[in-house]
Design an enzyme around this catalytic site. Sequence first.
Site, PDB file in Angstrom:
ATOM      1  N   ASP A 168      -6.361   4.990   2.732  1.00 18.21           N
ATOM      2  CA  ASP A 168      -6.648   3.577   2.446  1.00 18.21           C
ATOM      3  C   ASP A 168      -7.930   3.281   2.558  1.00 18.21           C
ATOM      4  OD1 ASP A 168      -4.399   1.382   1.848  1.00 18.21           O
ATOM      5  OD2 ASP A 168      -6.208   0.624   3.150  1.00 18.21           O
TER       6      ASP A 168
ATOM      7  N   HIS B 136       0.580  -1.182  -0.019  1.00 14.99           N
ATOM      8  CA  HIS B 136      -0.204   0.100   0.045  1.00 14.99           C
ATOM      9  C   HIS B 136       0.727   1.164   0.112  1.00 14.99           C
ATOM     10  CE1 HIS B 136      -3.784  -2.130   1.151  1.00 14.99           C
ATOM     11  NE2 HIS B 136      -3.089  -3.049   1.102  1.00 14.99           N
TER      12      HIS B 136
END
Length: 474
Positions: free
Chosen positions: A119, A16
């Site tokens: 996120d 990520h």
Amino acid sequence: MSQLHFFFFPLMAHGHMIPTLDMAKLVASRGVKATIITTPLNELVFSRSIERSKHLGIEIDIRLIKFQAVENNLPEGCERLDLIPSPELVNNFFKATVMMQEQFEQLVEECHPNCLVSDMMFHWTTDTAAKFKISRIVFHGTCFFSLCVAESIRHHKPFKNVSSDSESFVVPNLPHQIKLTRTELSPFDLIEEETIIFQIFNEVREANLKSYGVIFNSFYELEPDYVEHYTKFLSRKNWAIGPLSLCNRDIEDKAERGEKSSIREHEVLKWLDSKKPSSIVYVCFGSAANFTTTQMQELAMGLEASGQDFIWVVRTDNEEWMPEGFEERTKEKGLIVRGWAPQVLILDHEAIGAFVTHCGWNSTLEGISAGVPMVTWPLFAEQFFNEKLVTDVLKIGVGVGSVQWREAASEGVKSEAIAKAIKRVMVSEEAEGFRSSAKAYKEMARQAIERGGSSYTGLTTLLQDIGAYSCKSD
Ligand code: UDP
């Protein structure tokens, strides 16, 4: 209008953080102020690259938030998903992420960004955005295809129509006929409605639905049917701006993504330069996977039996897995990298002929961007869906026949299956077809990010949309 300011807040996991750093670089290169928010331990993942970008006139700020690991019964310094010592502690990790909200909001108050790119797991940032009257954009870190598959499974529960784990079912209402088995679904696809984990996922989903839109590390030409499907049926505003890894143009940026490489760039390049085009199999399973000793042995035997030259990235410290005499026997044919490899640099070399991958989305897209056919070996999460995109839709690879990790009791993937899949992609009658399709996607990927290309335009649209949103809420 004054300069736009984006906050980027990735989940603390390499898969990520790496694309988020690329996203920040890309946005900053278009004159937008970019600030990355992370925890002290993860600063190094970003800082060296940020320093290099500065010399190119690209400014990115980094702000740190304390992560309450010990307060949540995690070991000191456990600030990244791969550092969690046992699966039972995953919930503690996510509890600690929720506790970042107060410090995060102090930063928003201080810096006044126009947009939060956060996120999917940081669902509470939707509330933060509402509180400060700014937009929140969700980053899932996967492709359109996999989100469409996941949503169809959540909605229709087609796995309920089969009587055994190995019987396949069709995922309903998709542009292609995609078949899966229960052993390819993650525990999250199968959760029952009354469980706590279901409630958490529902909360995440609802918050994501309330956000301004979704940003994708993908490009239109790769999965046009699924971009259309997602936009039409899931009705979310979205922007495809990838492949993000292609923003790294020089050797150092390609070599050092996430961690410092365990092998010197010039050493690996020299080794690759000595090999024929499309003759090497690159084997790497991302930043988080750990194999059992038995599975490592099978893989070693499979690689040897395939007869192909290889680079194999091995994450484990112990050497118990090594079949007797393996390294000696393969010393002319194979290079073992212990630790972290300069993946994008390796994939981009013309000597690479196939990528044995766990189908993490970043790795998958990096393979596509390099024009390399794949041997797919998904392990967990949505990697099984990414596999289907590669094997059934794009037709640039073949699977080894793996199942989700919770099936650990299963026998794992055998060396014969590994060797067979590698030979199919490297030297069978089909190999040339895989190679030319993969090369065609590489060209499309490169065109997408050039001025006027679909992803370039996607980013222009995103910046215009955020500009208009900010003017409205001023
Ligand atoms: N990566 C790398 N060297 C390694 C292992 C991983 O550069 O030895 C990078 C890889 O290029 C990718 C990321 O780490 O950008 C892994 O992300 P992915 O989504 O593929 O898998 P995950 O690690 O999240 O399972």
